[in-house]
Scaffold this motif. Structure first.
Motif, short mmCIF file in Angstrom:
data_model
loop_
_atom_site.label_atom_id
_atom_site.label_comp_id
_atom_site.label_asym_id
_atom_site.label_seq_id
_atom_site.Cartn_x
_atom_site.Cartn_y
_atom_site.Cartn_z
N GLY A 222 34.78 20.65 33.89
CA GLY A 222 34.90 21.76 34.44
C GLY A 222 33.56 21.98 35.17
N ILE A 223 33.75 23.06 36.34
CA ILE A 223 32.46 23.47 37.03
C ILE A 223 32.31 25.06 36.88
CG2 ILE A 223 31.21 23.22 39.29
CD1 ILE A 223 33.09 20.70 39.65
N TYR A 224 31.25 25.43 36.49
CA TYR A 224 31.07 26.80 36.77
C TYR A 224 29.62 27.06 37.38
CZ TYR A 224 33.88 27.80 32.37
OH TYR A 224 34.76 27.93 31.60
N VAL A 225 29.65 27.64 38.59
CA VAL A 225 28.33 27.92 39.47
C VAL A 225 27.82 29.02 39.12
CG1 VAL A 225 27.67 27.42 41.87
CG2 VAL A 225 29.69 26.17 41.13
N ALA A 232 28.70 34.19 51.68
CA ALA A 232 29.05 32.62 52.45
C ALA A 232 28.78 31.87 51.15
CB ALA A 232 27.68 32.43 53.23
N ASP A 233 28.11 32.35 49.87
CA ASP A 233 28.36 31.36 48.94
C ASP A 233 29.57 31.53 47.88
OD1 ASP A 233 25.54 30.46 49.16
OD2 ASP A 233 24.52 31.76 48.00
N ILE A 234 30.02 32.59 47.91
CA ILE A 234 31.39 33.08 47.41
C ILE A 234 32.19 31.88 48.07
CG2 ILE A 234 33.12 34.64 46.81
CD1 ILE A 234 30.80 36.85 46.86
N ASP A 235 32.35 32.28 49.24
CA ASP A 235 33.29 31.04 50.05
C ASP A 235 33.21 29.92 50.14
OD1 ASP A 235 34.36 33.42 50.85
OD2 ASP A 235 33.54 33.40 52.85
N LEU A 236 31.63 29.38 49.63
CA LEU A 236 31.38 27.93 49.53
C LEU A 236 32.10 27.46 48.15
CD1 LEU A 236 29.25 25.32 50.29
CD2 LEU A 236 28.12 26.41 48.50
N VAL A 237 31.89 28.19 47.13
CA VAL A 237 32.43 27.77 45.84
C VAL A 237 33.79 28.00 45.72
CG1 VAL A 237 29.83 27.97 44.83
CG2 VAL A 237 31.82 30.05 44.70
N ILE A 238 34.44 28.70 46.47
CA ILE A 238 35.92 29.06 46.39
C ILE A 238 36.45 27.57 46.86
CG2 ILE A 238 37.97 30.17 47.14
CD1 ILE A 238 36.25 32.79 46.72
N GLY A 239 35.86 27.50 48.24
CA GLY A 239 36.30 26.15 48.81
C GLY A 239 36.05 24.89 48.04
N HIS A 240 35.14 24.69 47.08
CA HIS A 240 35.26 23.52 46.26
C HIS A 240 36.03 23.64 45.35
CE1 HIS A 240 31.58 21.27 48.00
NE2 HIS A 240 31.23 22.43 48.09
N GLY A 241 36.92 24.78 45.18
CA GLY A 241 37.58 25.20 43.94
C GLY A 241 37.17 24.88 42.57
N ASP A 248 26.31 38.22 39.75
CA ASP A 248 25.83 39.81 39.63
C ASP A 248 26.92 40.76 40.12
OD1 ASP A 248 23.81 38.44 38.76
OD2 ASP A 248 22.53 38.90 40.59
N ARG A 249 27.67 40.18 41.06
CA ARG A 249 28.71 41.07 41.45
C ARG A 249 30.09 40.77 41.40
NH1 ARG A 249 24.51 40.49 46.26
NH2 ARG A 249 23.54 42.54 45.75
N PRO A 250 30.66 40.88 40.16
CA PRO A 250 31.90 40.47 39.72
C PRO A 250 33.12 41.25 40.72
CG PRO A 250 31.09 41.94 38.12
CD PRO A 250 30.06 41.75 39.04
N ARG A 251 32.72 42.64 41.26
CA ARG A 251 33.88 43.27 41.91
C ARG A 251 33.81 42.64 43.32
NH1 ARG A 251 38.50 44.12 40.87
NH2 ARG A 251 38.95 43.48 42.86
N ALA A 252 32.83 42.17 43.97
CA ALA A 252 32.87 41.43 45.11
C ALA A 252 33.55 40.42 45.26
CB ALA A 252 31.51 41.35 45.78
N VAL A 253 33.39 39.55 44.17
CA VAL A 253 33.99 38.17 44.02
C VAL A 253 35.41 38.28 43.97
CG1 VAL A 253 34.31 35.93 42.59
CG2 VAL A 253 31.82 36.90 43.23
N LEU A 254 35.64 39.07 42.91
CA LEU A 254 37.22 39.33 42.75
C LEU A 254 38.01 40.05 43.92
CD1 LEU A 254 36.89 40.98 39.31
CD2 LEU A 254 38.26 39.11 39.66
N ASP A 255 37.17 40.80 44.95
CA ASP A 255 37.87 41.18 46.07
C ASP A 255 38.10 40.13 46.98
OD1 ASP A 255 37.87 43.91 45.44
OD2 ASP A 255 35.99 44.23 46.41
N ARG A 256 37.23 39.08 47.12
CA ARG A 256 37.05 37.95 47.89
C ARG A 256 38.24 37.22 47.39
NH1 ARG A 256 33.64 38.07 52.54
NH2 ARG A 256 33.36 36.16 53.25
N LEU A 257 38.64 37.08 46.19
CA LEU A 257 39.81 36.19 45.54
C LEU A 257 41.35 37.01 45.71
CD1 LEU A 257 37.89 35.10 42.38
CD2 LEU A 257 38.83 33.36 44.21
N GLY A 258 41.11 38.30 46.21
CA GLY A 258 42.08 38.99 46.54
C GLY A 258 42.82 39.34 45.17
N ARG A 259 41.94 39.69 44.12
CA ARG A 259 42.40 40.12 42.75
C ARG A 259 42.03 41.55 42.44
NH1 ARG A 259 40.11 36.09 38.51
NH2 ARG A 259 40.79 37.74 37.09
#
Ligand code: G3P
Ligand code: CA
Length: 259
Positions: A222-225, A232-241, A248-259
């Protein structure tokens, strides 16, 4: 792993962009934000308590001075671990040091599943005692053999392969993550040392050497980054699956994931 459901979102030191890192309020905010899990660093006090503090020294994140490892828990309890952070300004009450025991009890008492990522910090003057004390604490709560249906599941992380070796010896069923700021000589990404089944590269490393993602994955890892904060980094790692995003910003990442 979790690829089909999307990455797990881990709050790095809590919701630490908004609130002082490694404090109960920062972890409670992360859970309220919807984070799947919480990341924390642990160090030993002089009298053998595991406390959630990142730096070797107290100076940056508390009103204390000097080494965490040179103080007893009672001494640390005299300091304020919140007032340095803009998010806690104006708070009337002192924010105490967070013990790992308190954090574990908080997530166990909570009403929903939580993944707890615990990083043992090295070098430490107490060496292998850090992992010994950690496993003893987790054993007291029945957390050294996490099962898929358990509400709270612990994973141990370290940059130190020797720390992971100790966890493997003391608690072979505890999953581990080898953290990577660089790829040290002699480390094989396909087959991580001492039973680690997850690689934890820095986002800078993923950006500079994207092939490491495939190298880790081709070994079934598995890969935890970490620490993924910028869009841009959030999109990069989402793109890598990737399987886990530590932020540090869980709400921003969840928003980006549509959750
Ligand atoms: O989650 C891994 C990451 O926390 C490692 O770096 O310095 O923030 O502990 P650091
Ligand atoms: Ca950490």
């Amino acid at each position: 792993m979790t690829a089909a459901a999307g990455p797990l979102v881990f709050a790095h030191r809590g919701a630490s962009a908004d609130l002082p890192e490694h404090t109960l309020v920062a972890y409670e905010r992360a859970l309220a934000d919807g984070a799947d899990g919480l990341e924390c660093d642990v160090r030993l006090t002089r009298d053998g308590h595991l406390v959630c503090v990142h730096d070797r020294r107290l100076d940056r994140t508390s009103t204390g001075r000097g080494l965490v490892s040179a103080r007893t828990l009672a001494e640390l309890d005299q300091y304020d671990f919140g007032s340095w952070h803009p998010g806690a300004r104006g708070a009337v009450e002192r924010v105490p040091v967070l013990t790992l025991d308190r954090l574990v009890r908080t997530v166990l008492d909570g009403a929903r599943p939580v993944r707890l990522l615990i990083e043992t910090k090295h070098p430490s003057r107490y060496g292998s005692d850090v992992e010994r004390r950690l496993v003893a604490l987790l054993s007291r709560y029945g957390l050294t053999r996490p099962g898929p249906r358990d509400q709270v599941r612990v994973t141990v992380m370290s940059f130190s392969p020797l720390a992971l070796r100790r966890i493997q010896a003391l608690a072979p069923r505890l999953p581990t993550v080898l953290l990577l700021e660089v790829v040290p000589p002699g480390i094989r990404l396909r087959r991580l040392p001492f039973g680690a089944r997850v690689g934890g590269p820095a986002v800078d490393l993923v950006r500079a050497r994207p092939a490491i993602v495939e190298a880790l994955r081709s070994g079934g890892n598995g890969i935890y980054v970490w620490t993924v904060n910028e869009p841009a980094d959030i999109d990069l790692v989402i793109g890598h699956g990737v399987d886990g995003i530590i932020t540090d910003r869980p709400r921003a990442v969840l928003d980006r994931l549509g959750r």
